[in-house]
Design a protein around this motif. Structure first.
Motif, mmCIF file in Angstrom:
data_model
loop_
_atom_site.group_PDB
_atom_site.id
_atom_site.type_symbol
_atom_site.label_atom_id
_atom_site.label_comp_id
_atom_site.label_asym_id
_atom_site.label_seq_id
_atom_site.Cartn_x
_atom_site.Cartn_y
_atom_site.Cartn_z
ATOM 1 N N LEU A 1 -12.226 45.323 -16.900
ATOM 2 C CA LEU A 1 -11.480 44.452 -17.818
ATOM 3 C C LEU A 1 -10.703 45.246 -18.385
ATOM 4 O O LEU A 1 -10.903 46.210 -19.106
ATOM 5 N N ILE A 2 -9.231 44.872 -18.476
ATOM 6 C CA ILE A 2 -8.245 45.704 -19.182
ATOM 7 C C ILE A 2 -8.211 45.442 -20.647
ATOM 8 O O ILE A 2 -7.888 43.996 -20.806
ATOM 9 N N GLU A 3 -8.627 46.086 -21.678
ATOM 10 C CA GLU A 3 -8.315 45.630 -23.123
ATOM 11 C C GLU A 3 -7.077 45.468 -23.366
ATOM 12 O O GLU A 3 -5.929 46.085 -22.984
ATOM 13 N N GLY A 4 -6.731 44.341 -24.317
ATOM 14 C CA GLY A 4 -5.471 44.268 -24.867
ATOM 15 C C GLY A 4 -4.439 43.405 -24.064
ATOM 16 O O GLY A 4 -3.407 43.170 -24.648
ATOM 17 N N TYR A 5 -4.908 42.652 -22.865
ATOM 18 C CA TYR A 5 -4.305 41.466 -22.406
ATOM 19 C C TYR A 5 -4.935 40.449 -21.916
ATOM 20 O O TYR A 5 -5.824 40.233 -21.775
ATOM 21 N N LYS A 6 -4.311 39.187 -22.626
ATOM 22 C CA LYS A 6 -4.810 38.066 -22.325
ATOM 23 C C LYS A 6 -3.818 36.883 -22.578
ATOM 24 O O LYS A 6 -2.783 37.263 -23.377
ATOM 25 N N LYS A 7 -3.691 35.861 -21.620
ATOM 26 C CA LYS A 7 -2.388 35.372 -21.615
ATOM 27 C C LYS A 7 -2.646 33.779 -21.366
ATOM 28 O O LYS A 7 -3.694 33.635 -20.519
ATOM 29 N N GLU A 8 -2.249 32.735 -22.064
ATOM 30 C CA GLU A 8 -2.197 31.614 -22.057
ATOM 31 C C GLU A 8 -1.052 30.697 -21.537
ATOM 32 O O GLU A 8 0.064 31.113 -21.840
ATOM 33 N N LEU A 9 -1.400 30.137 -20.312
ATOM 34 C CA LEU A 9 -0.257 29.228 -19.569
ATOM 35 C C LEU A 9 -0.444 27.846 -19.865
ATOM 36 O O LEU A 9 -1.683 27.512 -19.806
ATOM 37 N N HIS A 10 0.547 26.840 -20.232
ATOM 38 C CA HIS A 10 0.374 25.591 -20.469
ATOM 39 C C HIS A 10 1.294 24.801 -19.596
ATOM 40 O O HIS A 10 2.459 25.191 -19.588
ATOM 41 N N TYR A 11 0.881 23.992 -18.880
ATOM 42 C CA TYR A 11 1.680 23.019 -17.883
ATOM 43 C C TYR A 11 0.922 21.722 -17.537
ATOM 44 O O TYR A 11 -0.201 21.815 -17.636
ATOM 45 N N PRO A 12 1.947 20.869 -17.136
ATOM 46 C CA PRO A 12 1.347 19.744 -16.933
ATOM 47 C C PRO A 12 0.602 19.601 -15.366
ATOM 48 O O PRO A 12 1.352 20.019 -14.581
ATOM 49 N N VAL A 13 -0.394 18.993 -15.121
ATOM 50 C CA VAL A 13 -0.985 18.572 -13.744
ATOM 51 C C VAL A 13 -1.151 17.239 -13.611
ATOM 52 O O VAL A 13 -2.029 16.570 -14.486
ATOM 53 N N ARG A 14 -0.624 16.501 -12.781
ATOM 54 C CA ARG A 14 -0.715 15.235 -12.568
ATOM 55 C C ARG A 14 -0.491 14.223 -13.984
ATOM 56 O O ARG A 14 -1.290 13.655 -14.299
ATOM 57 N N GLY A 15 0.397 14.634 -14.852
ATOM 58 C CA GLY A 15 0.661 13.966 -15.949
ATOM 59 C C GLY A 15 -0.108 14.408 -17.202
ATOM 60 O O GLY A 15 -0.055 13.904 -18.229
ATOM 61 N N LYS A 16 -1.287 15.400 -17.030
ATOM 62 C CA LYS A 16 -2.131 15.594 -18.004
ATOM 63 C C LYS A 16 -1.924 17.124 -18.313
ATOM 64 O O LYS A 16 -1.671 17.912 -17.474
ATOM 65 N N PRO A 17 -1.916 17.428 -19.611
ATOM 66 C CA PRO A 17 -1.984 18.771 -20.052
ATOM 67 C C PRO A 17 -2.793 20.016 -19.556
ATOM 68 O O PRO A 17 -4.008 19.309 -19.311
#
Length: 148
Positions: free
Chosen positions: A74-90
């Motif tokens: 596991l590489i320290e210092g990288y974490k990313k959140e993606l947000h998008y709708p799937v079938r109308g739900k977040p």
């Protein structure tokens, strides 16, 4: 209620030729789904009750690609959140970055996926149709290059 999923962006380094740049030796693992539009994605999946996000990422990677946590760094210092709708739900997907310890480790797909590829950044972005996924792969690549 938003759907939450977690996964790992997995990369490996080729044995670089003396003349090549380090950045040219990085390949990313993408899996092709066996359902829907057969899109390409890093291993990821929904959080189970009682699990924390990182546990989910490692469990899904084991289920979908046959990779144990012990085979990854596991590489320290990288974490990313993606947000998008799937079938109308977040939907929120949280990704961490992990490097294969052994370049030649075998990938074992589950029924959820029909193919996998190790891809350099440019090809990985072509396979990953979604703009936010492409942007994340480029961001990861920059992050790795900046650590050299």
């Amino acid at each position: 209620m938003a759907v939450r999923a977690c996964g790992l962006i997995i990369y490996r380094r080729l044995q670089p030729a003396p003349s090549s740049k380090v950045t040219d030796s990085i390949e990313y693992l993408l899996l092709q789904t066996s359902y829907g539009t057969h899109h390409w994605t890093p291993p990821k999946g929904h959080v189970d009750p009682g699990e924390d996000d990182l546990q989910t990422a490692f469990r899904e990677t084991q289920e979908e690609a046959g990779l144990q946590a012990s085979q990854l760094t596991l590489i320290e210092g990288y974490k990313k959140e993606l947000h998008y709708p799937v079938r109308g739900k977040p939907k929120t997907v949280v990704y961490w970055l992990a490097e294969m310890k052994d370049y030649n480790t075998e990938i074992k797909l589950s029924e959820e996926h029909q193919a996998f590829q190790w891809l350099k950044l440019e090809d990985a972005c072509k396979f990953a149709e979604y703009e936010d996924m492409q942007a994340m792969l480029k961001e990861v690549h920059q992050f790795l290059c900046s650590r050299e």
